[in-house]
Design an enzyme around this catalytic site. Structure first.
Site, PDB file in Angstrom:
ATOM      1  N   ARG A 114       0.831  -1.208   0.000  1.00  0.00           N
ATOM      2  CA  ARG A 114       0.000   0.000   0.000  1.00  0.00           C
ATOM      3  C   ARG A 114       0.862   1.252   0.000  1.00  0.00           C
ATOM      4  O   ARG A 114       0.533   2.258  -0.654  1.00  0.00           O
ATOM      5  CB  ARG A 114      -0.931  -0.016   1.221  1.00  0.00           C
ATOM      6  CG  ARG A 114      -1.852   1.197   1.326  1.00  0.00           C
ATOM      7  CD  ARG A 114      -2.904   1.024   2.407  1.00  0.00           C
ATOM      8  NE  ARG A 114      -3.553   2.276   2.713  1.00  0.00           N
ATOM      9  CZ  ARG A 114      -3.449   2.926   3.877  1.00  0.00           C
ATOM     10  NH1 ARG A 114      -2.711   2.422   4.860  1.00  0.00           N
ATOM     11  NH2 ARG A 114      -4.069   4.069   4.075  1.00  0.00           N
ATOM     12  N   HIS A 121       0.417   3.989  -2.967  1.00  0.00           N
ATOM     13  CA  HIS A 121      -0.054   5.356  -2.722  1.00  0.00           C
ATOM     14  C   HIS A 121       1.025   6.396  -3.005  1.00  0.00           C
ATOM     15  O   HIS A 121       0.697   7.544  -3.299  1.00  0.00           O
ATOM     16  CB  HIS A 121      -0.583   5.482  -1.294  1.00  0.00           C
ATOM     17  CG  HIS A 121      -1.955   4.909  -1.127  1.00  0.00           C
ATOM     18  ND1 HIS A 121      -2.992   5.589  -0.538  1.00  0.00           N
ATOM     19  CD2 HIS A 121      -2.464   3.713  -1.499  1.00  0.00           C
ATOM     20  CE1 HIS A 121      -4.085   4.833  -0.546  1.00  0.00           C
ATOM     21  NE2 HIS A 121      -3.777   3.685  -1.119  1.00  0.00           N
ATOM     22  N   HIS A 128      -5.672  -6.631  -3.676  1.00  0.00           N
ATOM     23  CA  HIS A 128      -6.516  -6.814  -2.498  1.00  0.00           C
ATOM     24  C   HIS A 128      -6.606  -8.271  -2.070  1.00  0.00           C
ATOM     25  O   HIS A 128      -7.284  -8.586  -1.097  1.00  0.00           O
ATOM     26  CB  HIS A 128      -7.928  -6.266  -2.757  1.00  0.00           C
ATOM     27  CG  HIS A 128      -8.007  -4.776  -2.745  1.00  0.00           C
ATOM     28  ND1 HIS A 128      -9.117  -4.072  -3.178  1.00  0.00           N
ATOM     29  CD2 HIS A 128      -7.104  -3.835  -2.351  1.00  0.00           C
ATOM     30  CE1 HIS A 128      -8.896  -2.779  -3.053  1.00  0.00           C
ATOM     31  NE2 HIS A 128      -7.685  -2.602  -2.565  1.00  0.00           N
ATOM     32  N   TRP A 140     -10.155  -8.822   2.754  1.00  0.00           N
ATOM     33  CA  TRP A 140     -10.817  -9.201   1.513  1.00  0.00           C
ATOM     34  C   TRP A 140     -10.872 -10.717   1.324  1.00  0.00           C
ATOM     35  O   TRP A 140     -11.837 -11.236   0.783  1.00  0.00           O
ATOM     36  CB  TRP A 140     -10.082  -8.587   0.319  1.00  0.00           C
ATOM     37  CG  TRP A 140     -10.289  -7.131   0.114  1.00  0.00           C
ATOM     38  CD1 TRP A 140     -11.315  -6.528  -0.572  1.00  0.00           C
ATOM     39  CD2 TRP A 140      -9.448  -6.059   0.567  1.00  0.00           C
ATOM     40  NE1 TRP A 140     -11.151  -5.161  -0.564  1.00  0.00           N
ATOM     41  CE2 TRP A 140     -10.016  -4.847   0.129  1.00  0.00           C
ATOM     42  CE3 TRP A 140      -8.257  -6.021   1.304  1.00  0.00           C
ATOM     43  CZ2 TRP A 140      -9.442  -3.611   0.391  1.00  0.00           C
ATOM     44  CZ3 TRP A 140      -7.685  -4.787   1.578  1.00  0.00           C
ATOM     45  CH2 TRP A 140      -8.278  -3.599   1.126  1.00  0.00           C
ATOM     46  N   ASP A 144     -14.690  -2.900  -5.430  1.00  0.00           N
ATOM     47  CA  ASP A 144     -14.293  -4.273  -5.754  1.00  0.00           C
ATOM     48  C   ASP A 144     -15.381  -4.978  -6.555  1.00  0.00           C
ATOM     49  O   ASP A 144     -15.133  -5.527  -7.634  1.00  0.00           O
ATOM     50  CB  ASP A 144     -14.024  -5.076  -4.478  1.00  0.00           C
ATOM     51  CG  ASP A 144     -12.827  -4.568  -3.692  1.00  0.00           C
ATOM     52  OD1 ASP A 144     -11.765  -4.367  -4.296  1.00  0.00           O
ATOM     53  OD2 ASP A 144     -12.975  -4.383  -2.471  1.00  0.00           O
TER      54      ASP A 144
END
Length: 267
Positions: free
Chosen positions: A25, A29, A161, A177, A222
């Protein structure tokens, strides 16, 4: 201090702290703010190191300047302070080592990213640059197409994910997830197709979808992938993990290199 030394230290960190997902992540980002649409500029430059303003204060980045960078601090102190690698390159490499360590594909990493000197080198806002979890297909295209990604790329990148979870105190969403959330596989797609999800609202007021029996979740963004034309790719990746790994690797490298110039295969 060699590249192999840095990789070994990252691999040990991931094994000890089970922190692979947040390292992914962090890279996503950092690099994902790039755009060539209505908004321009942005690149992986580790601007999140600064929390006086800019990317280090974006709501979408909650937990990254604190949790992720605290985890990386011993490695940062060892290699960045010595001038062996930049922060931005370290974040890129850490994500790629984490992906492979968790069972995912081997991601090639190139080097030469320049660190931001202050928060002033941040982009102006997360809006229009980073995706929102509570929006659908039109929003996904608005975010990803200006970065040079296709609809297939959107599905492939969403497959990250397969690892990690949402934290209510960071994003407002809550839950993992997939059932095996520390293994990088195609389970995001197989579970998406196999399970029925019900609407729920988190304690922070965020809408999401939940599979009651397992406690796993999907965000609105999603399950938007079950709409045409994305669904065809979801079904392919659910049947063929190697196809997912191949497409993910290509899209992920592009994400990590968007906005960069003069990158090298060697450190």
């Amino acid at each position: 201090m060699s590249l192999d030394d840095i990789k070994a230290d990252i691999k040990a960190l991931v094994a000890e702290k089970s922190c692979g997902p947040i390292l992914i992540r962090l890279s996503w980002h950092d690099a994902g703010v790039y755009s060539t649409g209505k908004l321009t500029g942005g690149c992986p430059n580790a601007a999140m190191r600064f929390t006086d303003a800019g990317e280090g204060t974006f709501g979408a980045n909650a937990g990254l300047p604190t949790v992720a960078l605290d985890l990386l601090k011993p490695i940062t102190d060892k290699y960045v302070a010595a001038g062996t690698i930049s922060n931005a390159d370290l974040w890129t490499l850490a994500a790629n080592v984490a992906i492979e360590s968790m069972g995912g594909p081997a991601i090639p990493t190139r080097f030469g990213r320049t660190d931001a000197a202050s928060s002033a080198e941040s982009v102006e806002s997360q809006v229009g640059r980073l995706p929102d979890g509570d929006k659908g297909t039109d929003h996904l295209r608005e975010i990803f197409h200006p970065k040079g990604f296709t609809d297939v790329d959107i599905v492939a990148l969403s497959g990250a994910h397969t690892v990690g979870s949402c934290h209510a105190d960071r994003s407002g969403f809550d839950g993992k997830w997939t059932e095996d959330h520390l293994t990088f596989s195609n389970s995001y797609f197989t579970e998406m197709l196999a399970k029925e999800y019900a609407d729920e609202t988190t304690a922070q007021g965020c809408p999401q979808k939940a599979h009651k029996a397992t406690g796993t979740i999907m965000l609105i963004s999603d399950l938007a992938l079950l709409d045409a034309p994305y669904r065809e790719t979801v079904e392919l990746y659910a049947k063929d993990q190697e196809a997912f790994f191949k497409d993910f690797t290509a899209a992920w490298v592009k994400l990590q290199e968007n906005g960069c110039e003069g990158l090298s295969d060697t450190l």
